[in-house]
Design a protein around this motif. Structure first.
Motif: not given
Length: 116
Positions: A82-83, A86-88, A95
């Motif tokens: 992810h970036d 955005h860790r969802t 989340a």
């Protein structure tokens, strides 16, 4: 600019290791650093070049391997890249994921010249 602090520590470690090995010159240094550290590769290289002047590392090539963030979802077991923001979990929408890569900083290798 925390890159100067990072590279100051890297330089101290490299110089100490090279001198302990009897090296006369460091030719190459390879570093892995996670993108979640928010270090910028170009600034790391600039800091290396500026700080290494007048040392046995002057002119040594710095190779930087930037590590993308990777997380694990404790709900469904999914691991995903992810970036920074955005860790969802893309699989289940949780989340509350656990960062497993992207904050590391590791000195991978040092190449030196050692007299015969």
């Amino acid at each position: 600019m925390h890159e100067m602090g990072i590279m100051s520590g890297v330089l101290q470690t490299v110089v100490a290791s090279a001198e302990q090995a009897g090296a006369t010159r460091v030719t190459s240094v390879q570093l892995s650093i996670g993108r979640m550290t928010e270090a910028i590769e170009e600034i790391l290289v600039f800091a290396w070049e500026a700080l290494s002047e007048g040392t046995i590392c002057e002119g040594a090539e710095l190779k930087v391997n930037m590590i993308d963030p990777r997380s694990h979802c404790p709900e469904c077991g999914n691991e995903f890249e992810h970036d920074r923001f955005h860790r969802t979990c893309p699989n289940c929408g949780n989340a509350l994921t656990e960062l497993i890569a992207g904050r590391e900083m590791q000195l991978d290798s040092i190449e030196v010249d050692i007299p015969d």
